[in-house]
Design a protein around this motif. Structure first.
Motif, PDB file in Angstrom:
ATOM      1  N   SER A 136     -37.570   5.732   3.298  1.00  0.00           N
ATOM      2  CA  SER A 136     -35.974   5.166   3.577  1.00  0.00           C
ATOM      3  C   SER A 136     -35.085   6.162   2.807  1.00  0.00           C
ATOM      4  O   SER A 136     -34.107   6.615   3.367  1.00  0.00           O
ATOM      5  CB  SER A 136     -36.068   4.055   2.372  1.00  0.00           C
ATOM      6  N   SER A 137     -35.575   6.861   1.552  1.00  0.00           N
ATOM      7  CA  SER A 137     -34.550   7.893   1.192  1.00  0.00           C
ATOM      8  C   SER A 137     -34.519   9.291   1.909  1.00  0.00           C
ATOM      9  O   SER A 137     -33.574   9.802   2.103  1.00  0.00           O
ATOM     10  CB  SER A 137     -35.179   8.158  -0.264  1.00  0.00           C
ATOM     11  N   ALA A 138     -35.679   9.405   2.807  1.00  0.00           N
ATOM     12  CA  ALA A 138     -35.750  10.658   3.520  1.00  0.00           C
ATOM     13  C   ALA A 138     -34.589  10.429   4.776  1.00  0.00           C
ATOM     14  O   ALA A 138     -33.755  11.416   5.022  1.00  0.00           O
ATOM     15  CB  ALA A 138     -37.021  10.802   4.304  1.00  0.00           C
ATOM     16  N   VAL A 139     -34.584   9.257   5.079  1.00  0.00           N
ATOM     17  CA  VAL A 139     -33.405   8.654   6.218  1.00  0.00           C
ATOM     18  C   VAL A 139     -32.038   8.778   5.453  1.00  0.00           C
ATOM     19  O   VAL A 139     -31.199   9.327   6.039  1.00  0.00           O
ATOM     20  CB  VAL A 139     -33.697   7.194   6.737  1.00  0.00           C
ATOM     21  N   VAL A 140     -32.104   8.470   4.327  1.00  0.00           N
ATOM     22  CA  VAL A 140     -30.547   8.464   3.560  1.00  0.00           C
ATOM     23  C   VAL A 140     -30.323   9.782   3.464  1.00  0.00           C
ATOM     24  O   VAL A 140     -29.063  10.258   3.734  1.00  0.00           O
ATOM     25  CB  VAL A 140     -30.693   7.807   2.238  1.00  0.00           C
ATOM     26  N   TRP A 141     -31.246  10.932   3.204  1.00  0.00           N
ATOM     27  CA  TRP A 141     -30.871  12.260   3.173  1.00  0.00           C
ATOM     28  C   TRP A 141     -30.520  12.840   4.656  1.00  0.00           C
ATOM     29  O   TRP A 141     -29.787  13.782   4.611  1.00  0.00           O
ATOM     30  CB  TRP A 141     -31.920  13.097   2.474  1.00  0.00           C
ATOM     31  N   LEU A 142     -31.003  12.105   5.559  1.00  0.00           N
ATOM     32  CA  LEU A 142     -30.532  12.578   6.824  1.00  0.00           C
ATOM     33  C   LEU A 142     -29.083  12.258   7.226  1.00  0.00           C
ATOM     34  O   LEU A 142     -28.441  12.886   7.828  1.00  0.00           O
ATOM     35  CB  LEU A 142     -31.552  11.994   7.908  1.00  0.00           C
ATOM     36  N   LEU A 143     -28.687  10.722   6.867  1.00  0.00           N
ATOM     37  CA  LEU A 143     -27.566  10.105   7.084  1.00  0.00           C
ATOM     38  C   LEU A 143     -26.398  10.756   6.169  1.00  0.00           C
ATOM     39  O   LEU A 143     -25.234  10.627   6.595  1.00  0.00           O
ATOM     40  CB  LEU A 143     -27.963   8.888   7.225  1.00  0.00           C
ATOM     41  N   ILE A 144     -26.791  11.158   5.001  1.00  0.00           N
ATOM     42  CA  ILE A 144     -25.566  11.336   4.181  1.00  0.00           C
ATOM     43  C   ILE A 144     -24.761  12.636   4.681  1.00  0.00           C
ATOM     44  O   ILE A 144     -23.500  12.392   4.754  1.00  0.00           O
ATOM     45  CB  ILE A 144     -26.090  11.873   2.608  1.00  0.00           C
ATOM     46  N   PRO A 145     -25.388  13.647   5.322  1.00  0.00           N
ATOM     47  CA  PRO A 145     -24.490  14.776   6.020  1.00  0.00           C
ATOM     48  C   PRO A 145     -23.660  14.148   7.026  1.00  0.00           C
ATOM     49  O   PRO A 145     -22.480  14.464   7.136  1.00  0.00           O
ATOM     50  CB  PRO A 145     -25.500  15.800   6.515  1.00  0.00           C
ATOM     51  N   LEU A 146     -24.421  13.309   7.999  1.00  0.00           N
ATOM     52  CA  LEU A 146     -23.308  12.545   8.999  1.00  0.00           C
ATOM     53  C   LEU A 146     -22.142  12.046   8.419  1.00  0.00           C
ATOM     54  O   LEU A 146     -21.215  12.020   8.833  1.00  0.00           O
ATOM     55  CB  LEU A 146     -24.316  11.890   9.597  1.00  0.00           C
ATOM     56  N   TYR A 147     -22.546  11.275   7.245  1.00  0.00           N
ATOM     57  CA  TYR A 147     -21.371  10.504   6.681  1.00  0.00           C
ATOM     58  C   TYR A 147     -20.287  11.491   6.109  1.00  0.00           C
ATOM     59  O   TYR A 147     -19.206  11.240   6.235  1.00  0.00           O
ATOM     60  CB  TYR A 147     -22.033   9.535   5.490  1.00  0.00           C
ATOM     61  N   VAL A 148     -20.798  12.491   5.416  1.00  0.00           N
ATOM     62  CA  VAL A 148     -19.896  13.378   4.745  1.00  0.00           C
ATOM     63  C   VAL A 148     -19.241  14.132   5.893  1.00  0.00           C
ATOM     64  O   VAL A 148     -17.968  14.421   5.869  1.00  0.00           O
ATOM     65  CB  VAL A 148     -20.745  14.596   4.002  1.00  0.00           C
ATOM     66  N   TRP A 149     -19.703  14.400   7.004  1.00  0.00           N
ATOM     67  CA  TRP A 149     -19.213  14.983   8.082  1.00  0.00           C
ATOM     68  C   TRP A 149     -17.804  14.197   8.771  1.00  0.00           C
ATOM     69  O   TRP A 149     -16.806  14.420   8.993  1.00  0.00           O
ATOM     70  CB  TRP A 149     -19.974  15.150   9.616  1.00  0.00           C
ATOM     71  N   ALA A 150     -18.218  12.665   9.149  1.00  0.00           N
ATOM     72  CA  ALA A 150     -17.280  11.933   9.395  1.00  0.00           C
ATOM     73  C   ALA A 150     -16.091  11.662   8.170  1.00  0.00           C
ATOM     74  O   ALA A 150     -14.921  11.801   8.528  1.00  0.00           O
ATOM     75  CB  ALA A 150     -17.980  10.492   9.661  1.00  0.00           C
ATOM     76  N   ALA A 151     -16.732  11.436   7.136  1.00  0.00           N
ATOM     77  CA  ALA A 151     -15.727  11.166   6.013  1.00  0.00           C
ATOM     78  C   ALA A 151     -14.645  12.702   5.693  1.00  0.00           C
ATOM     79  O   ALA A 151     -13.471  12.519   5.563  1.00  0.00           O
ATOM     80  CB  ALA A 151     -16.241  10.874   4.773  1.00  0.00           C
ATOM     81  N   ALA A 152     -15.259  13.707   5.962  1.00  0.00           N
ATOM     82  CA  ALA A 152     -14.378  14.967   5.647  1.00  0.00           C
ATOM     83  C   ALA A 152     -13.402  15.070   6.952  1.00  0.00           C
ATOM     84  O   ALA A 152     -12.183  15.571   6.961  1.00  0.00           O
ATOM     85  CB  ALA A 152     -15.133  16.173   5.995  1.00  0.00           C
ATOM     86  N   GLY A 153     -14.024  14.547   8.081  1.00  0.00           N
ATOM     87  CA  GLY A 153     -12.921  14.352   9.276  1.00  0.00           C
ATOM     88  C   GLY A 153     -11.766  13.540   9.115  1.00  0.00           C
ATOM     89  O   GLY A 153     -10.862  13.825   9.325  1.00  0.00           O
ATOM     90  N   ILE A 154     -12.055  12.392   8.224  1.00  0.00           N
ATOM     91  CA  ILE A 154     -10.953  11.345   7.786  1.00  0.00           C
ATOM     92  C   ILE A 154      -9.915  12.195   7.030  1.00  0.00           C
ATOM     93  O   ILE A 154      -8.611  12.135   7.048  1.00  0.00           O
ATOM     94  CB  ILE A 154     -11.469  10.307   7.209  1.00  0.00           C
ATOM     95  N   THR A 155     -10.503  12.955   5.869  1.00  0.00           N
ATOM     96  CA  THR A 155      -9.596  13.614   5.081  1.00  0.00           C
ATOM     97  C   THR A 155      -8.786  14.707   5.716  1.00  0.00           C
ATOM     98  O   THR A 155      -7.704  15.222   5.198  1.00  0.00           O
ATOM     99  CB  THR A 155     -10.202  14.017   4.012  1.00  0.00           C
ATOM    100  N   THR A 156      -9.448  15.525   6.745  1.00  0.00           N
ATOM    101  CA  THR A 156      -8.637  16.704   7.294  1.00  0.00           C
ATOM    102  C   THR A 156      -7.841  15.998   8.748  1.00  0.00           C
ATOM    103  O   THR A 156      -6.746  16.668   9.060  1.00  0.00           O
ATOM    104  CB  THR A 156      -9.645  17.506   7.675  1.00  0.00           C
ATOM    105  N   HIS A 157      -8.619  15.307   9.703  1.00  0.00           N
ATOM    106  CA  HIS A 157      -8.030  14.938  10.852  1.00  0.00           C
ATOM    107  C   HIS A 157      -7.486  13.612  10.701  1.00  0.00           C
ATOM    108  O   HIS A 157      -6.410  13.251  11.487  1.00  0.00           O
ATOM    109  CB  HIS A 157      -8.928  14.942  11.902  1.00  0.00           C
ATOM    110  N   GLY A 158      -8.019  12.622  10.007  1.00  0.00           N
ATOM    111  CA  GLY A 158      -7.351  11.487   9.755  1.00  0.00           C
ATOM    112  C   GLY A 158      -7.876  10.466  10.980  1.00  0.00           C
ATOM    113  O   GLY A 158      -7.177   9.436  11.060  1.00  0.00           O
ATOM    114  N   LYS A 159      -8.533  10.935  12.015  1.00  0.00           N
ATOM    115  CA  LYS A 159      -8.892  10.122  13.167  1.00  0.00           C
ATOM    116  C   LYS A 159      -9.555   8.770  12.963  1.00  0.00           C
ATOM    117  O   LYS A 159     -10.629   8.881  12.249  1.00  0.00           O
ATOM    118  CB  LYS A 159      -9.177  10.924  14.358  1.00  0.00           C
ATOM    119  N   LEU A 160      -9.413   7.827  13.968  1.00  0.00           N
ATOM    120  CA  LEU A 160     -10.122   6.736  13.683  1.00  0.00           C
ATOM    121  C   LEU A 160     -11.506   6.757  14.252  1.00  0.00           C
ATOM    122  O   LEU A 160     -12.404   6.007  13.638  1.00  0.00           O
ATOM    123  CB  LEU A 160      -9.274   5.621  14.603  1.00  0.00           C
TER     124      LEU A 160
END
Lengths: 407, 769
Positions: free
Chosen positions: A156-180
């Motif tokens: 479970s935690s290994a999957v979390v560590w896989l998904l966190i970068p994906l989440y940061v990627w999307a969240a960083a996209g919100i802060t820079t591009h702000g797209k839906l």
């Protein structure tokens, strides 16, 4: 000519990424599941899910019997969603080792891809190429990630560590591009984390709130809400546990977690896997020392909102991971807190998140040193950091394999 | 403009952050001060609990529901116990399930048949209403718990005051640096030095950042030395001579033989309320930081290069030998002595290589004096090895030794060291020559098989290990008792370069240093192995037998061995720096890699593999451990010493017996016609005086049964007697001489600095004659 050089650089980078990914798969190549950690928890889930799938059912959450049999009620809130694939593999092959191997290979490869995505978004592709490269290397070889995958052996935690970068990627996209669409991706990633480990999802949601305040981006909060909505079954289950008496029979512990926190010295551990307390790792440590040197001696550490956020966040999380942090006081906030805190299992979880945060300034430091005029520093130090990352990762995997009995 | 003038000029006190810092610190300190001046509470409770013989119990709460606020308390459990063996009857401790994890800190204490009270300190960080006092009874002897007394101390607030002061000082220094750098721009070289030496100190201090102690073989002994300092100060001794609580309150004269002037620092921390573990760790961090800075200073001076100084500081501070001694074994004395050795080397280098007609040559003796004084006052054995090394150097440079100025500087160095350490040396020699202590009877110890094998020299990835090398186990799972591969590699590189004739063009003091270090380093490495004929040396005569025996392990010479080898490495780096930049960069890279993969590796494994202990109060470790009992009077059976009262001889009655540390007062009467005696629970060393308080007459004091203090009570005597340890007058004179020398030195240094500042800071008027 420039195109040719760029292509060569890209190829070299790709090659090194593959090498690093392979290094993190070394324990998989041993052909054995190493005993210890929480392997009993996910093996019992896979067995149960596989049996249920054969009879045409899908259990989103493990049954009470499976939880009690595994003897790890603290994971009772996590769903089975991410065990669907291993359960199907197990159904087909009836070999838990191969099932684990395939799943771990997929996780490592997936983590490589998501971390590349994350660091490509956190740094500029043209001018900060080396930061992106080192960010990925730091993330992939992070001792805490290796610990989670092989020592704690928590799928479970290994999957979390896989998904966190994906989440940061999307969240960083919100802060820079702000797209839906970034918000939607973030929500999905967060929900994915929630289905893997609901408690870690809550922590990440908390961190996102801090980020929303820091960067003044309310859209981040919307992604949390959407993510929460998608992960509603897990949240409801957790809510029923925290605010009701539904799971009394499972015997989920209500213990204090303070004792299993880190002490200061353990942050700097390089070579040794202490019981559940891996250190920062030589690569990130040396990169941070380089960063400090650039900042203190050379005065070359410009103010950067992104870096400041990750540094401040890491410091906060490191404090949370300390043995001295009074989690017992937090537990006294109410019955819900008394039940909630033991689900963390250990404050060390915060150390893991801090490591993710530290990858960013560490990568930034290597990027800065590589732009120094003095060639010896600009080439030599990044090479040493790279060698430290890979060598230490191999060393730690070797140590793990040589000290753990196969299942 | 000088540094202080510049600091004044930046008007720190007018800066807002400094003002805020000062205000917060003062506020917090005022809070502590108010708490300090408030009266301390004391609570007494009586209730009897009997334990039946033969019925051993686990920790059983005898008193519960005790409510206390956060603080440091002294807990005293009162009881009546009988047991015919010198062993504890039971063990007591506090327990509380209601406070946060780590909110209650104490190790408890044992209950002894010879005492009717057992006291210990307890740190409470959260208010409680359900503190419990529990007892674990061994099942033998009779035990009845009668009550308890809890006394509040000021130590909680003194401890916090120190923490606040230290924190404020650190923040103040950071702010001062920030403004200073902004105004005057601190040179990058200085920043570089600070950065790297701090980094080295941090890495070397890692074992002390775990909130516990590694249970090295010597740890308890040195913790008891620190406790001895604390108890000694509380008993009114300054300087400390006899640790009063050691050996179950009998007093052990370790301080006379094993100087603990540096341990006054952790001793004071203990008095201020820090726990045993915290005080020890803070001391070890301080000595580690000092080692890194002293090493940097000396090597930087010798090689005239900041970077070589930094590299040598890293090699020396993170050397296998230092980590082994200070971390693995907890040998605080030897580990502390390592800090002073570079000063001796630097001093000797100055004396033998500087131009004796230069004005600054007159200060060449200072590092030798300070270094030797430090060695004498930390570890006499290392001082003896240093003296041996100095003799070797003098023998090699005998021509220079015979030069008037050089000889004068050497003599000044020796006399300076002796003078500053006279306060320790006089009592040490006095007792050593006049008392038959056990250490004088140890010449039978052989060390031939305890040396390293040649294979140890190639070890790089050291782990903690389980055995000191010996003939039987060879290299199997041995302690890290080598020098590490990097230093041996340096030796090899030096030899290869020399063989290739690379040093032909090199002249001057640095070359002499390199060659001498190479020769002596190689010799000491050889001496640390099994191949050196230690048995032959031992059998030469009684002096060599005593010296070899006192060495205990051949690897002790590796302290100086490591220092010389670091110097050789430093020389190689220095050579590459001046002759081939590429080679220099390669050498630096190899050195850094080796330090990380050897020094840091060892630290990592040592801190992981060894048992960790946390000692809060001294009682938690007992009072009996004395290692090999080197400073006992020969023939004393330490196993028979336990807490007990006075033992009256035939016809003597004792009343109002009171013992506080090393002072006993009692009313004594001898009703019989013959002389008799009273034996006291004090170990007999010369210096105990017994005085009749009514007349001022002295009573005779002798060694009694098992070498305890025996006061002779004449026939028909009746009076109040006070027995205590009194330092002889010539000890006091030696203390005054040492203090005067230190004061003179400091005054001289200050005057010189003020003069220099005046000279540099004097206004300059161009055109004036």
């Amino acid at each position: 000519m420039r195109e040719y050089t760029d292509n060569r650089k890209k190829k070299t980078e790709l090659l090194l990424y593959i090498v690093v990914c392979c290094v993190t798969m070394v324990p998989v190549a041993s052909g054995r599941i190493m005993d210890g950690g929480v392997i009993g928890e996910w093996i019992s889930r896979i067995y149960e899910l596989s049996v249920e799938l054969q009879s045409g059912h899908f259990l989103l959450f493990p049954s009470k019997e499976a939880i009690i049999e595994a003897g790890m009620p603290v994971f009772a809130m996590n769903s089975n969603l991410w065990f669907l694939l291993p359960a199907i593999i197990y159904w087909g092959l009836e070999n838990v080792t191969i099932c684990w191997q395939i799943y771990m290979i997929l996780i490592q490869a997936g983590t490589l891809i998501t971390s590349i995505l994350m660091f490509h978004r956190l740094f500029k592709r043209e001018t900060e190429r080396i930061c992106i490269f080192f960010g990925v290397i730091f993330y992939m070889t992070c001792p805490y990630r290796i610990y989670v995958c092989y020592d704690l052996a928590s799928m479970s935690s290994a999957v979390v560590w896989l998904l966190i970068p994906l989440y940061v990627w999307a969240a960083a996209g919100i802060t820079t591009h702000g797209k839906l669409k970034n918000a939607a991706a973030a929500a999905l990633a967060l929900a994915g984390i929630g289905y893997a480990d609901i408690v870690q999802m809550l922590v990440i949601a908390g961190i996102t709130v801090l980020a929303a305040l820091w960067f003044r981006k309310p859209l981040l909060l919307a992604s949390i809400a959407a993510g929460g909505l998608i992960a509603l079954p897990g949240i409801l289950r957790l809510g029923r546990y925290l605010f009701g008496d539904t799971f009394g029979a499972l015997g989920i512990p209500l213990n204090s977690i303070m004792e299993s926190g880190y002490v200061l010295g353990e942050f700097f551990s390089v070579f040794v896997y202490r019981e559940g307390h891996p250190g920062t790792g030589l690569g990130v440590l040396s990169a941070l020392v380089i960063g400090l040197w650039l900042c203190f001696v050379k005065g070359q550490w410009g103010k950067n909102r992104k870096n400041s956020f990750f540094i401040a966040l890491s410091v906060l999380l490191l404090i949370f991971s300390l043995k001295a942090f009074p989690w017992d006081f937090v537990q006294r906030l109410g019955v819900w807190a008394l039940k909630m805190i033991p689900l963390f299992r250990t404050p060390a979880m915060f150390f893991g998140f801090a490591q993710i945060g530290l990858c960013v300034p560490a990568a930034c430091a290597v990027g800065k040193i590589s732009r120094q005029e003095e060639k010896a520093l600009a080439i030599g130090l990044p090479l040493m950091v790279l060698a430290a990352c890979i060598a230490l990762c191999i060393y730690q995997c070797n140590e793990l394999m040589s000290t753990r009995l196969p299942l | 403009m000088m540094f202080w003038h510049r600091i004044k000029a930046i008007n720190l006190w007018k800066r807002r952050p400094v003002q805020i810092l000062a205000a917060i610190s003062l506020l917090l300190l005022s809070g502590c001060a108010i708490k300090l001046f408030m009266p301390n509470g004391s609570w007494h409770y009586e209730e009897s609990h009997k334990f039946e013989p033969g019925d051993s119990t686990q920790m059983t709460a005898v008193y519960s529901g005790i409510g206390l606020k956060p603080g440091v308390y002294y807990i005293e459990l009162e009881y009546a116990a009988e047991y015919d063996v010198a062993k504890p009857v039971a063990y007591t401790n506090l327990q509380d399930e209601t406070v946060i994890t780590g909110g209650l800190r104490t190790n408890g204490e044992h209950l002894y048949a010879g005492a009717n009270k057992s006291g210990y300190h307890m740190w409470l960080y959260e208010s409680t209403e359900d503190l419990q006092m529990a007892v674990a009874y061994g099942g033998s002897g009779r035990l009845e718990i009668t009550g308890y007394t809890i006394t509040e101390t000021n130590q909680f607030w003194t401890m916090w005051a120190v923490v606040i002061l230290f924190g404020a000082l650190v923040v103040f220094c950071i702010l001062a640096y920030y403004y200073y750098d902004k105004e005057y721009t601190v040179a990058m070289e200085k920043k570089q030095v600070f950065f790297f030496v701090t980094l080295i100190s941090l890495i070397a201090s890692l074992p002390y950042l775990y909130g516990s102690n590694l249970s090295g073989i010597d740890l308890t002994y040195h913790l008891l030395r620190i406790e001895g300092v604390k108890d000694g100060f509380l008993s009114g001794q300054l300087p400390l001579r006899i640790e009063p609580e050691w050996l179950f309150g009998h007093g052990y004269a370790a301080a006379v033989f094993y100087c603990n002037s540096l341990l006054y620092f952790p001793g004071i921390l203990r008095l201020l309320g820090f726990t045993v573990t915290a005080s020890y760790n803070i001391y070890c961090i301080a000595i580690t930081v000092a080692t890194a800075w002293i090493a940097w200073y000396c090597f930087r001076k010798m090689f005239d290069s900041i970077n070589v100084g930094i590299m040598c500081s890293a090699l020396y501070t993170l050397s296998t030998f230092r980590i082994y001694k200070l971390v693995n074994t907890g040998a605080v004395g030897e580990g502390s002595a390592v800090a002073f050795m570079p000063l001796v080397l630097y001093g000797m280098w100055r004396i033998f290589t500087e131009n004796s007609k230069d004005k600054k040559y007159k200060t060449a003796w200072l590092p030798v004096a300070v270094g030797y004084a430090g060695l004498m006052q930390t570890h006499v054995l290392t001082c003896e090895i240093t003296a041996f090394v100095t003799l070797l150097v003098c023998a090699i440079c005998v021509k220079k030794v015979l030069c008037r100025n050089t000889f004068l500087e050497l003599a000044k160095g020796a006399l300076g060291a002796v003078g500053v350490s006279l306060w320790f040396l006089v009592p040490f020699l006095d007792f050593y020559l006049t008392q038959n202590v056990h250490i004088k009877n140890l010449s039978a110890r052989t060390i031939q098989s305890k040396g390293m094998t040649l294979a140890h020299l190639a070890f790089h990835f050291w782990k903690n290990g389980s055995y000191t090398p010996n003939g039987e186990t060879g290299v199997f799972d041995t302690h890290p008792v080598g020098v590490g591969f990097v230093l041996v590699l340096g030796l090899g590189v030096f030899a290869a370069l020399g063989f290739c004739g690379a040093f032909r063009g090199v002249r001057g003091a640095v070359k002499q240093l390199g060659v001498m270090s190479f020769a002596l380093g190689a010799l000491l490495l050889y001496m640390s192995t099994n191949d050196f004929p230690w048995d032959v040396v031992r059998s030469m005569n009684s002096v060599t037998a005593a010296l070899v025996s006192s060495l205990e392990f051949p690897h002790r010479v590796l302290g100086w061995g490591s220092l010389f080898l670091v110097t050789v490495c430093g020389f190689c780096l220095w050579y590459f720096m001046h002759h081939n930049r590429r080679h220099y960069l390669a050498a630096v890279t190899v050195t850094v890699a080796c330090v990380i993969t050897s020094g840091l590796y060892l630290i990592d494994f040592v801190t992981e593999g060894w048992n960790r202990v946390v000692v809060y109060n001294e009682e938690g470790m007992g009072f009996g451990f004395i290692s090999d009992g080197e400073y006992l009077i020969e023939g004393t059976d330490a196993g028979r010493l336990t807490f007990t009262g006075a033992l009256a001889g035939e016809g003597v009655t004792i009343e109002d017996y009171k013992k506080q540390y090393l002072k006993v007062s009692m009313r004594c009467e001898n009703s019989k016609g013959a002389d008799s005696f009273v034996e006291l629970p004090l170990l007999f060393y010369r210096g105990y005086n017994a005085v009749d308080l009514n007349t001022g007459d002295r009573l005779g004091v002798r060694a009694g049964e098992n070498n305890v203090v025996r006061v002779l009570v004449p026939a028909g005597f009746s009076g109040n007697v006070e027995v205590k340890f009194v330092s002889p007058i010539y000890w006091r004179i030696s203390e005054i001489v040492s203090a005067a020398l230190v004061i003179m030195f400091l005054i001289g240094k200050t005057i010189r600095r003020v003069r220099a500042e005046k000279y540099i800071g004097a206004p300059h008027f161009p055109g004036r004659a």
